[in-house]
Design a protein around this motif. Structure first.
Motif, PDB file in Angstrom:
ATOM      1  N   UNK A  18      13.034 -11.802 -10.502  1.00 15.31           N
ATOM      2  CA  UNK A  18      12.831 -12.673  -9.357  1.00 15.31           C
ATOM      3  C   UNK A  18      11.990 -12.187  -8.139  1.00 15.31           C
ATOM      4  N   UNK A  19      12.276 -10.911  -7.776  1.00 18.21           N
ATOM      5  CA  UNK A  19      11.710 -10.257  -6.834  1.00 18.21           C
ATOM      6  C   UNK A  19      10.242  -9.869  -7.159  1.00 18.21           C
ATOM      7  N   UNK A  20       9.893  -9.627  -8.322  1.00 17.56           N
ATOM      8  CA  UNK A  20       8.556  -9.400  -8.712  1.00 17.56           C
ATOM      9  C   UNK A  20       7.895 -10.767  -8.708  1.00 17.56           C
ATOM     10  N   UNK A  21       8.125 -12.080  -9.125  1.00 17.59           N
ATOM     11  CA  UNK A  21       7.817 -13.235  -9.064  1.00 17.59           C
ATOM     12  C   UNK A  21       7.299 -13.519  -7.562  1.00 17.59           C
ATOM     13  N   UNK A  22       8.387 -12.967  -6.644  1.00 22.02           N
ATOM     14  CA  UNK A  22       8.104 -13.227  -4.946  1.00 22.02           C
ATOM     15  C   UNK A  22       6.821 -12.382  -4.613  1.00 22.02           C
ATOM     16  N   UNK A  23       6.881 -11.101  -5.298  1.00 21.26           N
ATOM     17  CA  UNK A  23       5.827 -10.199  -4.872  1.00 21.26           C
ATOM     18  C   UNK A  23       4.501 -10.841  -5.328  1.00 21.26           C
ATOM     19  N   UNK A  24       4.527 -11.207  -6.269  1.00 24.53           N
ATOM     20  CA  UNK A  24       3.160 -11.936  -6.982  1.00 24.53           C
ATOM     21  C   UNK A  24       2.880 -13.294  -6.150  1.00 24.53           C
ATOM     22  N   UNK A  25       3.909 -14.054  -5.735  1.00 27.26           N
ATOM     23  CA  UNK A  25       3.415 -15.233  -4.946  1.00 27.26           C
ATOM     24  C   UNK A  25       2.992 -14.961  -3.746  1.00 27.26           C
ATOM     25  N   UNK A  26       3.407 -13.878  -3.207  1.00 26.33           N
ATOM     26  CA  UNK A  26       2.872 -13.360  -1.836  1.00 26.33           C
ATOM     27  C   UNK A  26       1.486 -12.914  -1.982  1.00 26.33           C
ATOM     28  N   UNK A  39      -4.068  -5.136   0.184  1.00 27.44           N
ATOM     29  CA  UNK A  39      -2.534  -5.674  -0.017  1.00 27.44           C
ATOM     30  C   UNK A  39      -2.309  -6.368  -1.118  1.00 27.44           C
ATOM     31  N   UNK A  40      -3.135  -7.253  -1.424  1.00 23.37           N
ATOM     32  CA  UNK A  40      -3.078  -8.204  -2.788  1.00 23.37           C
ATOM     33  C   UNK A  40      -2.980  -7.218  -3.936  1.00 23.37           C
ATOM     34  N   UNK A  41      -3.678  -6.390  -4.028  1.00 26.41           N
ATOM     35  CA  UNK A  41      -3.646  -5.298  -5.164  1.00 26.41           C
ATOM     36  C   UNK A  41      -2.170  -4.644  -5.115  1.00 26.41           C
ATOM     37  N   UNK A  42      -2.056  -4.217  -3.910  1.00 30.99           N
ATOM     38  CA  UNK A  42      -0.678  -3.449  -3.868  1.00 30.99           C
ATOM     39  C   UNK A  42       0.486  -4.307  -4.042  1.00 30.99           C
ATOM     40  N   UNK A  43       0.503  -5.455  -3.828  1.00 30.86           N
ATOM     41  CA  UNK A  43       1.966  -6.226  -4.107  1.00 30.86           C
ATOM     42  C   UNK A  43       1.818  -6.655  -5.436  1.00 30.86           C
ATOM     43  N   UNK A  44       0.657  -6.837  -6.216  1.00 35.17           N
ATOM     44  CA  UNK A  44       0.829  -7.068  -7.615  1.00 35.17           C
ATOM     45  C   UNK A  44       0.908  -5.926  -8.338  1.00 35.17           C
ATOM     46  N   UNK A  45       0.491  -4.831  -8.093  1.00 30.87           N
ATOM     47  CA  UNK A  45       0.784  -3.606  -8.629  1.00 30.87           C
ATOM     48  C   UNK A  45       2.332  -3.169  -8.487  1.00 30.87           C
ATOM     49  N   UNK A  46       3.078  -3.523  -7.469  1.00 29.30           N
ATOM     50  CA  UNK A  46       4.469  -3.477  -7.189  1.00 29.30           C
ATOM     51  C   UNK A  46       5.062  -4.373  -8.386  1.00 29.30           C
ATOM     52  N   UNK A  47       4.547  -5.434  -8.155  1.00 27.20           N
ATOM     53  CA  UNK A  47       5.448  -6.595  -9.207  1.00 27.20           C
ATOM     54  C   UNK A  47       5.263  -6.088 -10.666  1.00 27.20           C
TER      55      UNK A  47
END
Length: 310
Positions: A18-26, A39-47
């Protein structure tokens, strides 16, 4: 017969997904709204890293706090602060803001003892938006709210304290409370208003005060150095009441080392700065800034290097 290799693979905890999905949505929203790729790359990498994690994020956090989250691959302090917020409050205000779905009424309604009607009264009476705002307003007690007596106030404060205490402690440990200089905030304000007036910004449809669902609210993402900014016109009840929705500009800022902060830029109405754009709560710094600008007020927005936008 089930595949043995698949059976031996650790299951990703549901909350991690669920948290990974929110990070990808962000990240998707940042891309759609014109943010740069960093930032786009950073959040997708974290997800992606969180989806591959066998241990639950809650267990990681409960065991080692925010430091343990930052020790995970792909998770810096800013993303860790977002995870802490989701784990401790169930919400992530940054995501809700970009979606246009952020409403303080719904947020306050998640607190035991606050129903729909009381949440609405709190917002309208106190003109607040966050749980931190609510806690501060109730502690000060400067404005009485119908339906909240001493006992109910104490009960709500107790719940808020429990919900916010660890989030506040963990994120404060990660970040010393630094803010961008007023010159940067004033420059972002000027750039946002110019782009909004020219129709150059993406628009979102806020849920609040928007019965037709119109996408009217311009949103800008910008970056200078380590500071990442998200800028919007204010969409609070007070801004609408005073007809200041096109004057009050809210700037959310975040660097690589900490959680998000917020300041509002307005046109000062009284005093020596009347008619001039100022950062609310940092008026004295604005006065000093204008006093030292080579050509006064005009230089405040012209003599700053341009912000990077998408």
């Amino acid at each position: 017969m089930p595949d043995r290799a698949a059976a031996d693979m650790p299951l990703v905890p549901t909350q991690n997904k669920l948290i990974a999905a929110r990070l990808n949505e962000y990240a998707d929203l940042l891309e759609a709204q014109g943010d740069d790729g960093f930032r786009i790359k950073a959040y997708r990498t974290a997800a992606r890293e969180i989806e591959a994690l066998s241990d639950s994020l809650r267990n990681v956090f409960e065991t080692g706090g925010a430091k343990a989250l930052v020790a995970l691959r792909g998770v810096g302090w800013g993303i860790a602060a977002a995870i802490v917020e989701m784990l401790t409050t169930g919400h992530w205000q940054q995501l809700d803001r970009l979606k246009g779905s952020l409403t303080p009424e719904a947020l306050f309604g998640s607190i035991p003892g606050i129903g729909e009607k009381l949440a609405s009264r709190l917002v309208n009476t106190l003109d607040i938006e966050t749980l931190e705002d609510l806690e501060a307003a109730l502690r000060l007690g400067e404005k009485p709210v119908p339906g909240i007596g001493p006992r109910r106030r104490a009960a709500i404060l107790a719940v808020l304290g429990q919900r916010l205490e660890r989030h506040r402690r963990e994120t404060t440990m990660a970040h010393g409370g630094d803010e961008p200089p007023v010159s940067l905030l004033l420059d972002a304000d000027a750039l946002y208003r110019a782009k909004a007036a020219a129709g150059d910004l993406r628009r979102i449809a806020p849920k609040r005060f928007n019965p037709t669902g119109e996408a009217w609210l311009p949103i800008m993402h910008a970056r200078r150095g380590d500071w990442h900014l998200t800028v919007l016109y204010s969409n609070t009840a007070r801004a609408h009441e005073l007809d200041r929705t096109r004057d009050w500009v809210v700037i959310y800022f975040q660097d690589a080392d900490g959680p998000e902060g917020r300041r509002t830029v307005v046109t000062e109405r009284t005093g020596s700065l009347a008619g001039i754009r100022v950062v609310r709560g940092r008026e004295e710094e604005c006065r000093q800034h204008y006093a030292t600008s080579p050509t006064g007020v005009t230089a405040a927005v012209k003599n700053t290097p341009p912000l990077e936008t998408g």
